[in-house]
Scaffold this motif. Structure first.
Motif, PDB file in Angstrom:
ATOM      1  N   SER A  34       0.943  -1.263   0.100  1.00 12.69           N
ATOM      2  CA  SER A  34      -0.056  -0.017   0.115  1.00 12.69           C
ATOM      3  C   SER A  34       0.940   1.063   0.086  1.00 12.69           C
ATOM      4  O   SER A  34       0.464   2.250  -0.599  1.00 12.69           O
ATOM      5  CB  SER A  34      -0.859   0.033   1.156  1.00 12.69           C
ATOM      6  OG  SER A  34      -0.238  -0.067   2.432  1.00 12.69           O
ATOM      7  N   THR A  38       0.357   3.433  -3.363  1.00 15.42           N
ATOM      8  CA  THR A  38       0.108   4.800  -2.865  1.00 15.42           C
ATOM      9  C   THR A  38       0.789   5.990  -3.423  1.00 15.42           C
ATOM     10  O   THR A  38       0.484   6.982  -4.045  1.00 15.42           O
ATOM     11  CB  THR A  38      -0.284   5.141  -1.445  1.00 15.42           C
ATOM     12  OG1 THR A  38      -1.229   3.997  -1.152  1.00 15.42           O
ATOM     13  CG2 THR A  38      -0.802   6.378  -1.102  1.00 15.42           C
ATOM     14  N   LEU A  43      -2.435   7.386  -4.788  1.00 12.23           N
ATOM     15  CA  LEU A  43      -3.898   6.683  -4.443  1.00 12.23           C
ATOM     16  C   LEU A  43      -4.244   7.571  -3.203  1.00 12.23           C
ATOM     17  O   LEU A  43      -3.669   7.780  -2.202  1.00 12.23           O
ATOM     18  CB  LEU A  43      -3.866   5.289  -4.359  1.00 12.23           C
ATOM     19  CG  LEU A  43      -3.145   4.432  -5.283  1.00 12.23           C
ATOM     20  CD1 LEU A  43      -3.171   3.065  -4.958  1.00 12.23           C
ATOM     21  CD2 LEU A  43      -4.030   4.463  -6.513  1.00 12.23           C
ATOM     22  N   LEU A  48      -7.309   2.930  -2.299  1.00 13.89           N
ATOM     23  CA  LEU A  48      -6.773   1.728  -1.818  1.00 13.89           C
ATOM     24  C   LEU A  48      -7.745   0.818  -1.222  1.00 13.89           C
ATOM     25  O   LEU A  48      -7.675  -0.343  -1.496  1.00 13.89           O
ATOM     26  CB  LEU A  48      -5.779   2.452  -0.555  1.00 13.89           C
ATOM     27  CG  LEU A  48      -4.687   1.232  -0.054  1.00 13.89           C
ATOM     28  CD1 LEU A  48      -3.789   0.962  -1.020  1.00 13.89           C
ATOM     29  CD2 LEU A  48      -4.075   1.902   1.002  1.00 13.89           C
TER      30      LEU A  48
END
Length: 407
Positions: A34, A38, A43, A48
Motif C-alpha cells: 500500500s 499509494t 492513491l 486503496l
C-alpha cells in the motif's frame, strides 16, 4: 475416517494447500504494497480500499457458478481452469500502468483464485468425516496464514531489490507449478452412488435453510470484516494511526499473520476433541465472538497507542466465526456441498469487499468533515464495530428461534 488412503489424503491436502498459499498471499499483498502503490499511483484511501476490495469483488462474482461447477465437475477440473485465470491476472497486474489497470487485474486475480478454498472443501465434504473436515478446514486456513505471512516482511524485503512488478511475474509462474501439482495428485471426481444432476438440488434450498440464514450476518460483518482488517486496514492503521514506518508496518503484519497461523493450527488440533465432547460450532461462536468486540473497542479507544499486537488479538479472537464455514457445508448433503460452501463464501467475501471499501470511504468522509486522520480512522472502525455487534445480535436471536441441529 476417509474414503482416501492416509497417504493419498495427505498428498491431496498438500496439493490444495500449495495453491491456497498463493491465493492468500495475493489476497493480503496490498497491505504491504500500500505505501508503494499509494506513492506511485497517487492513491486516496478510497482508491486503496477499492483496489484491495477488487480482489474480493472478483472472488464474490464467481461463487454461484463455482458452486454448481464444483458439484457437477469436481474440484480438480474446476480449480485448474480457475487458476489459469489467476495466472493471467498476475501478469496483468505486473503490466499495469494506471489505477484502472491495477483494479481490473486485481479483480481478475480474485476471480482466478476463488476456487482455491472451495474446491478442497467440496472434496473434503465427500472424502473426510465431519471431525476431520473441521480439522482440514482450520489447517487450510493455517496455510492461508502462511501465505499472508509471506506477503509481509518477505515482500517488504523483496520489493526494494526486485521491484513489485517482477514479484507478480514470479507469482504467475508459481501458480503454474501449483496447477501441475494438482493435475498430478488430486483424484478425478465421480458422482456418488445414485446421484444425478437432477437430484443435486439447487441454490434455493441453500438460501432458504434456517442455519444458512442464521450464519449469514456474522459471516458478512465479523468474518468478512476480520479479513478486511487483516488483508488491508491493519497496514494503514499502523502507518497512519500508530505512526509505524513501512518496514515496521510490514513487521507488524508479520506478527499478525504468525499469530493467525498459530490460532488456526490450534483450532485444527482441538476441533475433533470439541466435537466428541458435544461442544458445537454455535456454542463456540456464541461464547467466543464477543471477545473480538472487546478488543476492537480497545483498539478504537487506544488509537495511536494500539498497534500490531492489538490488531493481532482482534483477528485471533474473530476466528471463532471461521468455524461457521465448514459447519454450513456439513448441514447440507454432499451433493449440495459445493453450492452451500460457495454461497456462504459469497456472503463472506461480499462482506470483505463492503468493509474494505466502506472503511476507506468513511475515513475520507470523516476527514472531509473536519476530523483529524487518527480520529477519522477511529470513527470508521467504530461504524464497523457497530455493524458487527448488530450481526451477532441477529445470530443469537436466530439461534434461539430456529434451534437448528448444528454440526
Amino acid at each position: 475416517m476417509s474414503l482416501l488412503s492416509r497417504r493419498q489424503a495427505v498428498v491431496v491436502f498438500l496439493a490444495f494447500a500449495f495453491a491456497y498459499f498463493f491465493s492468500a498471499l495475493l489476497r493480503a499483498i496490498t497491505a504491504t504494497l500500500s505505501p508503494t502503490l499509494t506513492q506511485e499511483f497517487q492513491l486516496h484511501a478510497r482508491d486503496l480500499g477499492l483496489l484491495a476490495g477488487g480482489y474480493f469483488l472478483g472472488f464474490a462474482a464467481t461463487q454461484l457458478p463455482l458452486g454448481t461447477w464444483l458439484d457437477r465437475y469436481g474440484p480438480k477440473t474446476v480449480i485448474l481452469w480457475f487458476l489459469s485465470v489467476a495466472v493471467l491476472g498476475c501478469a496483468a497486474f505486473a503490466l499495469a500502468t494506471n489505477f484502472s489497470m491495477l483494479l481490473a487485474a486485481r479483480v481478475l486475480c480474485g476471480a482466478g483464485v476463488s476456487a482455491c478454498l472451495m474446491a478442497p472443501l467440496t472434496g473434503y465434504r465427500r472424502w473426510f468425516s465431519p471431525a476431520v473436515q473441521l480439522r482440514t478446514n482450520s489447517w487450510m486456513l493455517m496455510t492461508g496464514s502462511f501465505g499472508m505471512l509471506s506477503s509481509t516482511l518477505p515482500v517488504q524485503w523483496l520489493v526494494p531489490v526486485a521491484g513489485w512488478r517482477p514479484l507478480f511475474w514470479g507469482l504467475a509462474v508459481l501458480m503454474v507449478v501449483a496447477m501441475a501439482v494438482i493435475a498430478w495428485s488430486v483424484p478425478r471426481w465421480a458422482p456418488a452412488a445414485g446421484e444425478t444432476p437432477a437430484a443435486q438440488g439447487s441454490y434455493r434450498e441453500v438460501w432458504r435453510h434456517p442455519y444458512f440464514r442464521q450464519m449469514t450476518p456474522v459471516g458478512f460483518f465479523s468474518y468478512g470484516g476480520m479479513i478486511a482488517v487483516q488483508t488491508l486496514w491493519a497496514g494503514p492503521w499502523m502507518v497512519r494511526v500508530a505512526g509505524y514506518d513501512p518496514l515496521a508496518s510490514a513487521a507488524g503484519l508479520f506478527t499478525i499473520n504468525i499469530c493467525m497461523l498459530a490460532t488456526f493450527w490450534t483450532w485444527g488440533m482441538v476441533n475433533p476433541s470439541l466435537q466428541r465432547r458435544g461442544i458445537h460450532t454455535d456454542t463456540l461462536i456464541a461464547w467466543g465472538l464477543p471477545l473480538s468486540f472487546v478488543v476492537l473497542g480497545t483498539l478504537i479507544v487506544a488509537g495511536p497507542a494500539a498497534g500490531a499486537w492489538t490488531l493481532a488479538l482482534f483477528c485471533m479472537s474473530s476466528t471463532f466465526v471461521s468455524l461457521a464455514q465448514p459447519a454450513v457445508g456439513m448441514v447440507f448433503p454432499a451433493s449440495l456441498a459445493g453450492r452451500a460452501l460457495s454461497a456462504y463464501n459469497l456472503v463472506i467475501f461480499l462482506g470483505v469487499f463492503v468493509v474494505q471499501w466502506g472503511i476507506g470511504l468513511l475515513v475520507d468522509a470523516f476527514s472531509a468533515g473536519g476530523l483529524e486522520e487518527v480520529d477519522a480512522f477511529r470513527a470508521a472502525f467504530s461504524v464497523f464495530l457497530a455493524t458487527s455487534v448488530l450481526s451477532y445480535g441477529y445470530f443469537l436471536w436466530s439461534r434461539s428461534h430456529n434451534r437448528p441441529e448444528s454440526p
